[in-house]
Design a protein around this motif. Structure first.
Motif, PDB file in Angstrom:
ATOM      1  N   MET A  32       0.828  -1.198   0.000  1.00 45.35           N
ATOM      2  CA  MET A  32       0.000   0.000   0.000  1.00 45.35           C
ATOM      3  C   MET A  32       0.868   1.256   0.000  1.00 45.35           C
ATOM      4  O   MET A  32       0.544   2.218  -0.687  1.00 45.35           O
ATOM      5  CB  MET A  32      -0.933  -0.024   1.210  1.00 45.35           C
ATOM      6  N   ARG A  33       1.949   1.233   0.792  1.00 45.22           N
ATOM      7  CA  ARG A  33       2.797   2.430   0.859  1.00 45.22           C
ATOM      8  C   ARG A  33       3.351   2.804  -0.508  1.00 45.22           C
ATOM      9  O   ARG A  33       3.415   3.981  -0.851  1.00 45.22           O
ATOM     10  CB  ARG A  33       3.930   2.234   1.860  1.00 45.22           C
ATOM     11  N   LEU A  34       3.745   1.798  -1.272  1.00 46.95           N
ATOM     12  CA  LEU A  34       4.274   2.065  -2.610  1.00 46.95           C
ATOM     13  C   LEU A  34       3.195   2.683  -3.502  1.00 46.95           C
ATOM     14  O   LEU A  34       3.468   3.629  -4.257  1.00 46.95           O
ATOM     15  CB  LEU A  34       4.813   0.774  -3.231  1.00 46.95           C
ATOM     16  N   TYR A  35       1.982   2.180  -3.406  1.00 50.04           N
ATOM     17  CA  TYR A  35       0.882   2.730  -4.208  1.00 50.04           C
ATOM     18  C   TYR A  35       0.602   4.182  -3.826  1.00 50.04           C
ATOM     19  O   TYR A  35       0.391   5.029  -4.699  1.00 50.04           O
ATOM     20  CB  TYR A  35      -0.382   1.874  -4.048  1.00 50.04           C
ATOM     21  N   LEU A  36       0.620   4.482  -2.538  1.00 48.08           N
ATOM     22  CA  LEU A  36       0.385   5.861  -2.101  1.00 48.08           C
ATOM     23  C   LEU A  36       1.495   6.788  -2.599  1.00 48.08           C
ATOM     24  O   LEU A  36       1.234   7.925  -2.982  1.00 48.08           O
ATOM     25  CB  LEU A  36       0.259   5.930  -0.579  1.00 48.08           C
ATOM     26  N   LYS A  37       2.719   6.298  -2.625  1.00 44.28           N
ATOM     27  CA  LYS A  37       3.824   7.116  -3.145  1.00 44.28           C
ATOM     28  C   LYS A  37       3.659   7.344  -4.648  1.00 44.28           C
ATOM     29  O   LYS A  37       3.910   8.439  -5.146  1.00 44.28           O
ATOM     30  CB  LYS A  37       5.163   6.473  -2.824  1.00 44.28           C
ATOM     31  N   LEU A  38       3.233   6.316  -5.371  1.00 48.83           N
ATOM     32  CA  LEU A  38       2.975   6.471  -6.800  1.00 48.83           C
ATOM     33  C   LEU A  38       1.867   7.497  -7.033  1.00 48.83           C
ATOM     34  O   LEU A  38       2.000   8.383  -7.887  1.00 48.83           O
ATOM     35  CB  LEU A  38       2.592   5.127  -7.426  1.00 48.83           C
ATOM     36  N   LEU A  39       0.791   7.391  -6.266  1.00 51.73           N
ATOM     37  CA  LEU A  39      -0.283   8.380  -6.376  1.00 51.73           C
ATOM     38  C   LEU A  39       0.238   9.778  -6.075  1.00 51.73           C
ATOM     39  O   LEU A  39      -0.134  10.745  -6.742  1.00 51.73           O
ATOM     40  CB  LEU A  39      -1.424   8.051  -5.404  1.00 51.73           C
ATOM     41  N   TYR A  54      -7.599  -6.215   0.219  1.00 54.94           N
ATOM     42  CA  TYR A  54      -6.564  -7.251   0.282  1.00 54.94           C
ATOM     43  C   TYR A  54      -5.811  -7.198   1.612  1.00 54.94           C
ATOM     44  O   TYR A  54      -5.568  -8.237   2.234  1.00 54.94           O
ATOM     45  CB  TYR A  54      -5.591  -7.086  -0.885  1.00 54.94           C
ATOM     46  N   SER A  55      -5.469  -6.002   2.054  1.00 55.38           N
ATOM     47  CA  SER A  55      -4.721  -5.897   3.315  1.00 55.38           C
ATOM     48  C   SER A  55      -5.580  -6.324   4.503  1.00 55.38           C
ATOM     49  O   SER A  55      -5.074  -6.905   5.459  1.00 55.38           O
ATOM     50  CB  SER A  55      -4.176  -4.484   3.513  1.00 55.38           C
ATOM     51  N   ARG A  56      -6.868  -6.067   4.435  1.00 54.62           N
ATOM     52  CA  ARG A  56      -7.759  -6.506   5.521  1.00 54.62           C
ATOM     53  C   ARG A  56      -7.922  -8.020   5.528  1.00 54.62           C
ATOM     54  O   ARG A  56      -7.996  -8.633   6.591  1.00 54.62           O
ATOM     55  CB  ARG A  56      -9.108  -5.816   5.412  1.00 54.62           C
ATOM     56  N   ILE A  63      -9.160   4.841  -7.747  1.00 61.04           N
ATOM     57  CA  ILE A  63     -10.032   4.529  -6.602  1.00 61.04           C
ATOM     58  C   ILE A  63     -10.222   3.019  -6.485  1.00 61.04           C
ATOM     59  O   ILE A  63     -10.133   2.453  -5.392  1.00 61.04           O
ATOM     60  CB  ILE A  63     -11.398   5.240  -6.721  1.00 61.04           C
ATOM     61  N   GLY A  64     -10.483   2.367  -7.602  1.00 62.36           N
ATOM     62  CA  GLY A  64     -10.666   0.914  -7.585  1.00 62.36           C
ATOM     63  C   GLY A  64      -9.435   0.183  -7.085  1.00 62.36           C
ATOM     64  O   GLY A  64      -9.536  -0.762  -6.289  1.00 62.36           O
ATOM     65  N   THR A  65      -8.272   0.620  -7.537  1.00 61.42           N
ATOM     66  CA  THR A  65      -7.022   0.005  -7.081  1.00 61.42           C
ATOM     67  C   THR A  65      -6.836   0.220  -5.587  1.00 61.42           C
ATOM     68  O   THR A  65      -6.478  -0.711  -4.853  1.00 61.42           O
ATOM     69  CB  THR A  65      -5.823   0.578  -7.860  1.00 61.42           C
ATOM     70  N   TYR A  66      -7.088   1.438  -5.137  1.00 63.63           N
ATOM     71  CA  TYR A  66      -6.960   1.732  -3.703  1.00 63.63           C
ATOM     72  C   TYR A  66      -7.895   0.841  -2.882  1.00 63.63           C
ATOM     73  O   TYR A  66      -7.474   0.223  -1.901  1.00 63.63           O
ATOM     74  CB  TYR A  66      -7.242   3.211  -3.425  1.00 63.63           C
ATOM     75  N   LEU A  67      -9.162   0.777  -3.284  1.00 62.46           N
ATOM     76  CA  LEU A  67     -10.123  -0.039  -2.540  1.00 62.46           C
ATOM     77  C   LEU A  67      -9.749  -1.520  -2.584  1.00 62.46           C
ATOM     78  O   LEU A  67      -9.913  -2.240  -1.593  1.00 62.46           O
ATOM     79  CB  LEU A  67     -11.538   0.181  -3.077  1.00 62.46           C
ATOM     80  N   GLY A  68      -9.235  -1.973  -3.715  1.00 67.23           N
ATOM     81  CA  GLY A  68      -8.772  -3.357  -3.816  1.00 67.23           C
ATOM     82  C   GLY A  68      -7.610  -3.640  -2.876  1.00 67.23           C
ATOM     83  O   GLY A  68      -7.566  -4.688  -2.221  1.00 67.23           O
ATOM     84  N   LEU A  69      -6.678  -2.709  -2.786  1.00 66.98           N
ATOM     85  CA  LEU A  69      -5.541  -2.882  -1.874  1.00 66.98           C
ATOM     86  C   LEU A  69      -5.979  -2.852  -0.414  1.00 66.98           C
ATOM     87  O   LEU A  69      -5.450  -3.600   0.414  1.00 66.98           O
ATOM     88  CB  LEU A  69      -4.482  -1.812  -2.143  1.00 66.98           C
ATOM     89  N   VAL A  70      -6.943  -2.001  -0.101  1.00 71.69           N
ATOM     90  CA  VAL A  70      -7.477  -1.963   1.270  1.00 71.69           C
ATOM     91  C   VAL A  70      -8.130  -3.303   1.603  1.00 71.69           C
ATOM     92  O   VAL A  70      -7.884  -3.878   2.668  1.00 71.69           O
ATOM     93  CB  VAL A  70      -8.478  -0.796   1.449  1.00 71.69           C
TER      94      VAL A  70
END
Length: 113
Positions: free
Chosen positions: A1-8, A107-109, A98-105
């Motif tokens: 998730m951290r990598l995705y947030l940095k990319l965003l 998955y992490s849960r 948004i879809g990627t973010y929600l998917g990662l959330v």
């Protein structure tokens, strides 16, 4: 998730840079824009900058700003095409991010349960 947030974050820095170019008339003619467009560009410049900082630092408010910006752009570009024109690339971009973010959330849960 951290990598995705940095990319965003990097993508939102790019968006802020484009809006800054707009304000200085280097990309769009800001001086002749309608007041609605001027306010919209100003909002996106400030919001994209703040979101980029928050996303890079991994702060919850950065994620909240990202979601606010994405949803507000989706509403604007899907509901007010007569004002903002066809912004199909940005609509797709925001649905994907948004879809990627929600998917990662999700998955992490699932991983932590």
């Amino acid at each position: 998730m951290r990598l995705y947030l940095k990319l965003l974050s990097v993508l939102y820095v790019g968006g802020a840079a484009l809006h800054l170019l707009d304000v200085f008339g280097a990309r769009l003619d800001f001086a002749t824009m309608s007041p609605i467009w001027k306010v919209w560009i100003g909002y996106l410049l400030v919001a994209d900058t703040a979101a980029a900082i928050g996303l890079w630092r991994g702060k919850p408010w950065g994620v909240n700003l990202f979601l606010l910006i994405a949803v507000s752009q989706l509403i604007a570009y899907l509901s007010f095409k007569s004002i903002f024109g066809d912004q199909q690339f940005l609509v797709i971009f925001h649905f994907v991010t948004i879809g990627t973010y929600l998917g990662l959330v999700a998955y992490s849960r699932l991983r932590t349960s």
